[in-house]
Scaffold this motif. Structure first.
Motif, PDB file in Angstrom:
ATOM      1  N   ALA A  30      66.329 -14.483  82.684  1.00 12.63           N
ATOM      2  CA  ALA A  30      65.676 -15.737  83.081  1.00 12.63           C
ATOM      3  C   ALA A  30      65.009 -16.412  81.883  1.00 12.63           C
ATOM      4  O   ALA A  30      65.157 -17.630  81.685  1.00 12.63           O
ATOM      5  N   SER A  36      63.913 -19.718  86.164  1.00 11.92           N
ATOM      6  CA  SER A  36      62.916 -18.855  86.804  1.00 11.92           C
ATOM      7  C   SER A  36      63.606 -17.562  87.234  1.00 11.92           C
ATOM      8  O   SER A  36      64.836 -17.519  87.419  1.00 11.92           O
ATOM      9  N   GLU A  37      62.793 -16.532  87.407  1.00  9.61           N
ATOM     10  CA  GLU A  37      63.330 -15.256  87.856  1.00  9.61           C
ATOM     11  C   GLU A  37      63.970 -15.415  89.246  1.00  9.61           C
ATOM     12  O   GLU A  37      65.015 -14.830  89.537  1.00  9.61           O
ATOM     13  N   THR A  38      63.373 -16.251  90.087  1.00  8.16           N
ATOM     14  CA  THR A  38      63.906 -16.518  91.434  1.00  8.16           C
ATOM     15  C   THR A  38      65.269 -17.200  91.360  1.00  8.16           C
ATOM     16  O   THR A  38      66.169 -16.873  92.148  1.00  8.16           O
ATOM     17  N   GLN A  39      65.444 -18.126  90.418  1.00  8.04           N
ATOM     18  CA  GLN A  39      66.751 -18.788  90.262  1.00  8.04           C
ATOM     19  C   GLN A  39      67.825 -17.773  89.886  1.00  8.04           C
ATOM     20  O   GLN A  39      68.936 -17.809  90.421  1.00  8.04           O
TER      21      GLN A  39
END
Length: 130
Positions: A30, A36-39
């Motif tokens: 990321a 982002s880590e979520t992406q």
């Protein structure tokens, strides 16, 4: 939040080497791709689903191709409208011919038998019957 073409290339490259990322690997990727880590997590989840569908479709296609080209398959293409077994007389279609009146002994065959002798006896008896 759209993932850029450059980021997608990096994600695809990583996905090609490993399908699952640990938390530290996900964080590092990321940061390196400025996502982002979520992406990254979401992209990998979606990509795995796409990959599983592709594998399933490929497996299905391969099974259909095998079935289509198998000489023993009922869907195998033939040059004639009737297959070879249907053109032969009924008595010739079966590997086991009925007993004739001249040979009262019944021929038996046990494919599970551990002895090869039984198989040879069976084949000899079949040849003798004609």
């Amino acid at each position: 939040a759209v993932v850029s073409t450059q980021s997608t290339g990096g994600l695809e490259s990583q996905f090609g080497t490993q399908k699952y990322l640990s938390v530290p690997e996900r964080m590092e990727l990321a940061v390196s791709l400025r996502l982002s880590e979520t992406q990254v997590k979401t992209w990998f989840q979606n990509r795995r689903m796409k990959w599983k569908k592709q594998v399933a479709e490929t497996d299905l296609k391969n099974k259909q191709d095998k079935k289509r080209h198998c000489p023993f398959s009922s869907t195998a293409p033939t040059n004639d409208s009737t297959n070879e077994a249907e053109r032969r007389p009924a008595a010739e279609r079966s590997a086991f011919k009925p007993n004739s009146g001249s040979q009262p002994n019944k021929v038996t065959y046990n494919p599970i038998s551990s002895s090869n002798k039984n198989s040879f006896d069976f084949m000899r008896q079949m040849r003798e019957r004609g």
